[in-house]
Design an enzyme around this catalytic site. Structure first.
Site, PDB file in Angstrom:
ATOM      1  N   TYR A 144       0.810  -1.211   0.000  1.00 51.30           N
ATOM      2  CA  TYR A 144       0.000   0.000   0.000  1.00 51.30           C
ATOM      3  C   TYR A 144       0.847   1.267   0.000  1.00 51.30           C
ATOM      4  O   TYR A 144       0.387   2.333  -0.382  1.00 51.30           O
ATOM      5  CB  TYR A 144      -0.869   0.047   1.262  1.00 51.30           C
ATOM      6  CG  TYR A 144      -1.845  -1.066   1.434  1.00 51.30           C
ATOM      7  CD1 TYR A 144      -2.883  -1.265   0.534  1.00 51.30           C
ATOM      8  CD2 TYR A 144      -1.765  -1.908   2.536  1.00 51.30           C
ATOM      9  CE1 TYR A 144      -3.804  -2.282   0.712  1.00 51.30           C
ATOM     10  CE2 TYR A 144      -2.684  -2.922   2.735  1.00 51.30           C
ATOM     11  CZ  TYR A 144      -3.701  -3.115   1.822  1.00 51.30           C
ATOM     12  OH  TYR A 144      -4.607  -4.120   2.016  1.00 51.30           O
TER      13      TYR A 144
ATOM     14  N   THR B 116      -2.747  -6.453  -6.696  1.00 48.53           N
ATOM     15  CA  THR B 116      -2.625  -5.435  -5.654  1.00 48.53           C
ATOM     16  C   THR B 116      -2.951  -6.009  -4.285  1.00 48.53           C
ATOM     17  O   THR B 116      -3.635  -7.028  -4.152  1.00 48.53           O
ATOM     18  CB  THR B 116      -3.595  -4.265  -5.893  1.00 48.53           C
ATOM     19  OG1 THR B 116      -4.937  -4.676  -5.588  1.00 48.53           O
ATOM     20  CG2 THR B 116      -3.519  -3.746  -7.319  1.00 48.53           C
ATOM     21  N   ASP B 117      -2.482  -5.320  -3.260  1.00 45.79           N
ATOM     22  CA  ASP B 117      -2.947  -5.634  -1.915  1.00 45.79           C
ATOM     23  C   ASP B 117      -4.432  -5.272  -1.831  1.00 45.79           C
ATOM     24  O   ASP B 117      -4.982  -4.602  -2.698  1.00 45.79           O
ATOM     25  CB  ASP B 117      -2.121  -4.878  -0.873  1.00 45.79           C
ATOM     26  CG  ASP B 117      -1.956  -5.661   0.422  1.00 45.79           C
ATOM     27  OD1 ASP B 117      -2.876  -6.431   0.764  1.00 45.79           O
ATOM     28  OD2 ASP B 117      -0.925  -5.511   1.091  1.00 45.79           O
ATOM     29  N   TRP B 118      -5.057  -5.686  -0.756  1.00 48.83           N
ATOM     30  CA  TRP B 118      -6.513  -5.684  -0.692  1.00 48.83           C
ATOM     31  C   TRP B 118      -7.095  -4.281  -0.430  1.00 48.83           C
ATOM     32  O   TRP B 118      -6.664  -3.554   0.453  1.00 48.83           O
ATOM     33  CB  TRP B 118      -6.959  -6.631   0.418  1.00 48.83           C
ATOM     34  CG  TRP B 118      -7.160  -8.067   0.043  1.00 48.83           C
ATOM     35  CD1 TRP B 118      -8.108  -8.904   0.567  1.00 48.83           C
ATOM     36  CD2 TRP B 118      -6.450  -8.875  -0.912  1.00 48.83           C
ATOM     37  NE1 TRP B 118      -8.015 -10.165  -0.008  1.00 48.83           N
ATOM     38  CE2 TRP B 118      -7.008 -10.169  -0.913  1.00 48.83           C
ATOM     39  CE3 TRP B 118      -5.388  -8.615  -1.781  1.00 48.83           C
ATOM     40  CZ2 TRP B 118      -6.551 -11.194  -1.737  1.00 48.83           C
ATOM     41  CZ3 TRP B 118      -4.928  -9.641  -2.604  1.00 48.83           C
ATOM     42  CH2 TRP B 118      -5.506 -10.906  -2.583  1.00 48.83           C
TER      43      TRP B 118
END
Length: 582
Positions: free
Chosen positions: A264, A300-302
């Site tokens: 992020y 991507t991260d969540w």
């Protein structure tokens, strides 16, 4: 009826991918670009409502065309296997019958954080990755990852949302227990072994794909805060050590890792654009794709696109640096940056609208869908998507895996001081705190008053500052020093009776007074009471060496540079410290 080419296992994978891609609608393609969370209903039933679910399972698969899912929560092995089969049955009934790919966060250690990992539950219990780093044995890491592979395959997981190879250079950062510590060279050796254990020599039908994270290294967070949260979004490199943090990722790519997850964090004060890494073309295309040559899936991260609710609380999208953009504009920027898939999101209609409006060409969507479909074919999901629930119950937590995990727990323990106390002999009168009196009774005579004891055993956890919010409370951040009143109580015990202190290091604790006054000091990274007592009584050998330094004070931590490993002044114990017990 002629069998479609994509269903023919004798054809080359590339031909099968192109055949299937040509048959897909734009809506079906868009669904591939989302890798979202699912929970499991009791007994392995499909969940149609519940935590994290904006839509029920059936709607996500049949209506929104998603085929990549991250299982949250725990259950017994048979239930998880039955759930996986029901997911595949649901997918098989869709127009094209594209099988689902099921993933999980780590499940083989002691941490229980819904944003990072689950405790072992039904699976074999091993030390956290920090403990594997403390042992420093690449062959052991490969055996561990192979165990993970075998247990995951049994219940239907085909993507591991790990290993996490950020470098633990900021002592306060909350995500260190999932790393291999502060050493780039060791992390590179261990991640290569980890990828080999999960994927084998090359990705294939008996592999679990490794989604390595968090590119380009999430360790150097300003003030040690975490970019899950707005106050922790800044990633900084005051020591100029950017290349150092890239080293483990080079090793992962050379080992053939299948997927990569950017973090992020929003880089500040570099020549990169100051936007989160999932939106960052300098990092994803310029660095990861072009310079490092990675051609796998970038997920991507969540939760980068839409606001959500986590554990009953509102959570803003982690769109750091692009907060002002609409959801569609964020998605377009991430795609332009090089992202293939959006973690934790379930809004394929946004992709459809971007293409139909002409803002994103369909060819760009096709490029990512090709990567995602190719992996499904290579993993053999079109030929063999189902698992055997009875076999799953035999494999998950099997005796050989459990024994290997228990042995690793013992090896990972790090003896920092012994002062002649260790090993303990005979059956002493024991006073214990922070551990099971029942476990201790197998080794000595447990007493309830430390004044009556010959030896005390005290288990502690790394201090942290409790944070507000149900979700943020799981991220242990802030001060590493024991609060004054707690420290006084600890020192009172140490002055009463010779005490073996064991500190669970999920981060580097500040403990100079404890180190000075404990009769013996041991660090653990996830180990049972029995593992600790076996080492204390000389029944097993501790081999661990510190995977990061232990600072002398919070002032030293605050003065250190977040991107520089082992940068605190005059640490109590340096990186690599550990002693052997006679």
């Amino acid at each position: 009826m002629t069998t479609p080419a994509y269903r023919d296992p004798n054809l080359p994978v590339e031909q099968r991918v192109e055949d299937l891609l040509a048959r897909m609608t734009l809506e079906e393609k868009a669904g591939q670009l989302f890798h979202t969370m699912l929970s499991m209903a009791p007994g392995g039933a499909l969940a149609e409502d519940g935590p994290f679910l904006r839509y029920g399972t059936t709607e996500l698969v049949t209506g929104r065309h998603l085929t990549h899912f991250n299982l949250l929560g725990q259950g017994d092995a048979g239930a998880m296997a039955r759930w996986a089969n029901r997911m595949q049955e649901l997918a098989a009934a869709t127009r094209l019958g594209i099988p689902v790919t099921l993933s999980t966060d780590p499940r083989h250690a002691f941490t229980d954080n819904p944003g990072a990992s689950f405790n072992s539950g039904a699976f074999s219990a091993w030390p956290e990755p920090l403990g594997l780093a403390a042992i420093g044995d690449a062959e052991l890491v490969e055996r561990f990852a192979d165990t993970v592979r075998r247990e995951y395959l049994a219940v239907g997981f085909r993507v591991a949302l790990h290993p996490q190879i950020d470098l633990a250079t900021e002592p306060r950062w909350s995500r260190q227990s999932g790393t291999f510590g502060s050493g780039a060279e060791l992390s590179g050796e261990l991640v290569a072994a980890y990828v080999r254990g999960l994927q084998g020599p090359r990705l294939g039908p008996r592999s679990v794909a490794a989604m390595v994270k968090h590119f380009p290294g999430g360790g150097p967070q300003k003030d040690g805060e975490d970019p899950h949260f707005p106050h922790g979004k800044e990633q900084v490199y005051p020591g100029g050590m950017r290349e150092y943090h890239l080293a483990p990722f080079r090793a992962a790519i050379e080992a053939g890792c299948s997927q990569m997850m950017p973090y992020y964090g929003q880089p500040v004060g570099t020549d990169w654009e100051e936007v989160g890494f999932g939106f960052n073309k300098d990092v994803l295309t310029g660095l990861l794709r072009e310079r490092l040559g990675f051609d796998g899936v970038i997920c991507t991260d969540w939760g980068l696109l839409t606001d959500a609710e986590i554990l009953g609380e509102p959570a803003e999208a982690r769109a750091w640096g692009v907060e002002h953009l609409s959801v569609a504009e964020r998605a377009a920027k991430a795609l332009d940056a090089g992202t293939d898939q959006f973690g934790g999101e379930q809004c394929p209609e946004v992709i459809v609208e971007l293409v139909r409006s002409g803002r994103v060409p369909e060819e760009r969507i096709d490029a990512s869908v090709r990567r995602l479909l190719r992996e499904k074919f290579v993993l053999g999901l079109f030929e063999n998507p189902y698992v055997d629930p009875d076999r799953a119950e035999e494999i998950v937590g099997a005796a050989e895996f459990t024994a290997a995990g228990e042995a690793a727990q013992r090896r990972s323990l790090t003896v920092l001081t012994g002062n002649g106390l260790l090993p303990l002999r005979g059956r002493p009168d024991l006073y214990v705190r922070g551990m099971s009196a029942e476990a201790a009774a197998a080794y000595g005579n447990v007493v309830t008053d430390p004044a009556d004891a010959e030896v005390a055993v005290l288990r502690l956890r790394t201090p942290y500052e409790p944070r507000p919010g149900a979700f943020e409370s799981f991220f242990h951040a802030g001060s590493l020093a024991f609060p004054e009143e707690e420290l006084k109580e600890i020192l009172r015990l140490l002055d009463t009776v010779p005490t073996l202190v064991c500190v669970n290091l999920e981060r580097p604790a500040v403990l100079p007074e404890i180190a000075e006054r404990a009769a013996a000091l041991v660090a653990d990274y996830g180990a049972s009471d029995a593992a600790l007592l076996d080492v204390a009584f000389g029944l097993s050998r501790a081999e661990g060496r510190l995977p990061f330094e232990l600072p002398r004070s919070m002032a030293a931590v605050e003065a250190s540079r977040p991107d520089v490993p082992n940068d605190t002044e005059d640490p109590v114990f340096p990186y690599g410290h550990g002693i052997d017990v006679p």
